[in-house]
Design an enzyme around this catalytic site. Structure first.
Site, PDB file in Angstrom:
ATOM      1  N   PRO A  55       0.972  -1.311  -0.101  1.00  0.00           N
ATOM      2  CA  PRO A  55       0.026  -0.095   0.237  1.00  0.00           C
ATOM      3  C   PRO A  55       0.704   1.271  -0.209  1.00  0.00           C
ATOM      4  CG  PRO A  55      -0.070  -0.881   2.251  1.00  0.00           C
ATOM      5  CD  PRO A  55       0.708  -1.802   1.302  1.00  0.00           C
ATOM      6  N   CYS A  56       1.505   1.484  -1.187  1.00  0.00           N
ATOM      7  CA  CYS A  56       2.110   2.844  -1.153  1.00  0.00           C
ATOM      8  C   CYS A  56       1.385   4.073  -0.875  1.00  0.00           C
ATOM      9  CB  CYS A  56       2.901   3.015  -2.522  1.00  0.00           C
ATOM     10  SG  CYS A  56       1.535   2.385  -3.749  1.00  0.00           S
TER      11      CYS A  56
END
Length: 108
Positions: A55-56
């Site tokens: 989950p950047c």
DNA sequence: AGACCCGGACGCG
DNA sequence: CGCGTCCGGGTCT
């Protein structure tokens, strides 16, 4: 073309530890993996071969700003990032994180 | 070897 | 408080 480097592996590992509804900063990750450059982290996240796994969008700047996303510091991509965070309970106000308590400390 | 990158810190106005 | 500049680490060309 080279695949994932050891450095990126560390970055992704740290990013993956961030629970839902929380965010982290590039500097924090950099510090966690023992790197003095948050830029390298951002670069690694930008490549992000593991889209949903890493989950950047849960990674923001140390100034509590939204930071960048998909190689852009503003635009539809950023809007999408904000929306994803909002869906997790993370709200941004004035272009910054409304509640710093949402910051997840990977470091120690 | 050189350029590029999703940042960070510092200094100055 | 806002803007401008330099630094640092890593990857890509």
């Amino acid at each position: 073309m080279i695949s994932v480097t050891p450095f990126q592996k560390r970055v992704y590992d740290a990013t993956r530890r961030v629970p839902k509804g929380m965010v982290t900063t590039y500097a924090m990750i950099a510090r966690r993996i023992g790197c003095g450059s948050a830029r390298a982290v951002g670069q690694a996240l930008r490549r992000n071969p593991f889209a949903p796994e890493v989950p950047c969008h849960r990674v923001i700047a140390s100034d509590m700003t939204i930071g960048g996303f998909s190689g852009r510091t503003g635009g539809a991509q950023i809007r999408r990032k904000l929306r994803m965070l909002a869906a997790e309970g993370v709200v941004f106000k004035g272009g910054k994180l409304a509640e710093p308590s949402r910051l997840h400390r990977l470091d120690k």
